[in-house]
Write an enzyme that holds these catalytic residues in place. Structure first.
Site, short mmCIF file in Angstrom:
data_model
loop_
_atom_site.label_atom_id
_atom_site.label_comp_id
_atom_site.label_asym_id
_atom_site.label_seq_id
_atom_site.Cartn_x
_atom_site.Cartn_y
_atom_site.Cartn_z
N PHE A 145 -6.59 -9.95 1.72
CA PHE A 145 -5.70 -9.74 2.85
C PHE A 145 -6.34 -8.70 3.77
O PHE A 145 -6.51 -7.55 3.38
CB PHE A 145 -4.29 -9.27 2.46
CG PHE A 145 -3.40 -9.13 3.67
CD1 PHE A 145 -2.74 -10.22 4.19
CD2 PHE A 145 -3.30 -7.92 4.34
CE1 PHE A 145 -1.97 -10.11 5.35
CE2 PHE A 145 -2.54 -7.80 5.50
CZ PHE A 145 -1.87 -8.90 6.00
N ASP A 230 -12.53 -2.48 2.85
CA ASP A 230 -11.24 -2.41 3.54
C ASP A 230 -10.33 -1.51 2.71
O ASP A 230 -9.76 -1.95 1.71
CB ASP A 230 -10.65 -3.81 3.70
CG ASP A 230 -9.30 -3.79 4.44
OD1 ASP A 230 -8.70 -2.70 4.55
OD2 ASP A 230 -8.85 -4.85 4.89
N LYS A 259 -3.05 2.17 8.25
CA LYS A 259 -1.80 2.49 7.58
C LYS A 259 -1.53 4.00 7.52
O LYS A 259 -1.09 4.57 8.50
CB LYS A 259 -1.77 1.81 6.21
CG LYS A 259 -1.69 0.29 6.35
CD LYS A 259 -1.10 -0.43 5.17
CE LYS A 259 -0.68 -1.84 5.56
NZ LYS A 259 -1.64 -2.89 5.24
C1 PLP Z 1 -2.14 -3.97 6.03
C2 PLP Z 1 -3.55 -4.32 5.83
C3 PLP Z 1 -4.36 -4.76 6.90
C4 PLP Z 1 -3.81 -5.01 8.29
O1 PLP Z 1 -3.22 -3.90 8.85
P1 PLP Z 1 -2.20 -4.07 10.09
O2 PLP Z 1 -1.98 -2.67 10.55
O3 PLP Z 1 -0.97 -4.72 9.57
O4 PLP Z 1 -2.90 -4.92 11.10
C5 PLP Z 1 -5.70 -5.01 6.64
N1 PLP Z 1 -6.21 -4.83 5.41
C6 PLP Z 1 -5.48 -4.43 4.36
C7 PLP Z 1 -6.11 -4.25 3.03
C8 PLP Z 1 -4.11 -4.18 4.53
O5 PLP Z 1 -3.37 -3.81 3.48
#
Ligand code: PLP
Length: 404
Positions: A145, A230, A259
């Site tokens: 994700f 990520d 985040k």
């Molecule tokens: C939440 C998330 C994203 C995307 O972040 P947004 O601020 O919702 O665009 C990307 N990578 C990971 C691992 C995430 O948990």
């Protein structure tokens, strides 16, 4: 109190009436919060065990962060990057130091940080590695994700996230998560990067086998491929270290952050990398109107300073051990499996008992908010300011739900 007198049902009806149904929220309507606790429009209190998918690692309205936001609101909120503002340099330097990287590039949302990482890796591939024009390829993992843009969902393996949003962006190869041989086999002379989550959050807090991350690091170095981690959900204290990669002593070439970087106040994301990587960008090649704005920088600088104390990482380690011990005691008593690290847990509920959604609804009735993901799995990611007693309370409520 009879149901008609509650404000919640009407507020939920209104919310459903006026929005696209791209979420399926739990039936609670929150109006205020502090620390680890939320209060709804009818005055009921809930322990927050989701923390905005880890955007609220420091809890709701952390006093230091709120003070920084208030002070900045009264001075300067936006310049665009056409001008330099006085909050920019400190934020970039302190975040770069936290990441032990030369440079950072601030954006707003996580998906933008991922898009930035993809663009930088491709440009690095053409300009530094010497990949043939238009041939750059990035290796990603099954169950990933990384956000919701058209390019990012192009390499999602979740049909809900991907179906009917094509045509898809080419240039990605998907391999099983945690399988180093498959990853190594997928790399060729056109591969510019490996993009993975060091722990897969949305997939259910899936921790890769020990040695996987160091293996990815080794293969990437050998093959002259960028390792992009990520850490948007796993980073910034969630797992008990500043980055989830730290647990295995691994340093990626690029961190993607988001985040919690915005302190639960403003959207702030960033890419951190050394100059040989981020230095490929020249003026006009990438940008964002709001990226690195003064309000974002003022809040995020304080976030970085909170992390620099180490207190939140320590809390996550110590309280995480308590959380995981509590959850493990429920395996065989309604839980099938528990995974995770620090104050982050993925729980598989015995599907014969109830769905993850049902469990979260019953937890909500008992004053604990969590979120299901993929069928019978629940994710717990409480704010790192949660106390021992509150963790015990959450585990006890879960035990009660599982006991029926
Ligand atoms: C939440 C998330 C994203 C995307 O972040 P947004 O601020 O919702 O665009 C990307 N990578 C990971 C691992 C995430 O948990």
């Amino acid at each position: 109190m009879i149901d008609d007198m509650l404000r919640t049902p009407e507020a939920i009806r209104d919310a459903e009436r006026w929005t696209a149904h791209n979420y399926h929220p739990l039936p609670v309507v929150i109006s205020s919060a502090e620390g680890s606790w939320l209060t709804d429009v009818d005055g009921r209190r809930y322990l927050d065990c989701l923390a905005g998918y880890s955007a609220l690692n420091f809890g709701h309205r952390h006093p230091t962060l709120i003070a920084a936001a208030h002070a900045q609101l009264d001075r300067l909120t936006l310049t665009s990057r056409a001008f330099v503002h006085d909050q920019f340099a400190d934020f970039c330097r302190e975040l770069a130091e936290l990441c032990r990287k030369d440079l950072v590039l601030p954006m707003n949302t996580g998906a933008e940080a991922v898009e930035t990482g993809i663009k930088v890796a491709r440009k690095w591939g053409y300009q530094v590695k010497g990949v043939a024009p238009g041939q750059a390829n990035i290796v990603v993992a099954e169950g990933n994700f990384h956000g919701r843009t058209t390019t990012i969902v192009s390499f999602s393996t979740d049909e809900d996230a991907r179906a009917d949003f094509g045509p898809y962006t080419p240039g990605f190869t998907v391999v099983p998560y945690g399988d180093l041989d498959a990853l190594a086999a997928a790399i060729d002379e056109n591969t510019v990067a490996v993009l993975i989550e060091p722990i897969q959050g949305e997939q259910g807090v899936v921790v890769p086998p020990e040695g996987y991350l160091p293996g990815v690091r080794r293969v990437c170095t050998e093959q002259n491929v960028l390792f992009i981690a990520d850490e948007i959900q796993s980073g910034l204290g969630r797992t008990g270290d500043t980055f989830a990669c730290d647990h295995e002593g691994v340093t990626p070439d690029m961190y993607l952050l988001g985040k919690a970087l915005g302190g639960g106040i403003v959207p702030v994301s960033a890419v951190a990398a050394n100059a040989d990587v981020l230095g490929v960008l020249r003026p006009g090649q990438h940008g964002s109107t709001f990226g690195g704005n003064p309000l974002a920088c003022a809040v995020a600088t304080e976030v970085v300073r909170l992390l620099a104390t180490g207190e939140f990482q320590r809390r996550s380690t110590e309280l995480g051990a308590r959380l995981h011990a509590g959850l493990r005691s429920l395996v065989g008593r309604g839980l099938v499996a528990v995974r995770g690290r620090g104050l982050w847990a993925g729980l598989d509920i015995d599907p014969a008992l109830m769905s993850g959604r049902e469990a979260c609804e019953r937890l909500a009735e008992r004053g604990v908010l969590a979120k299901d993901t993929h069928g019978a799995t629940i994710r717990l990611a409480p704010p790192l300011v949660i106390t021992e007693e509150e963790i015990d309370h959450a585990v006890a409520q879960l035990a009660a739900v599982l006991a029926g």
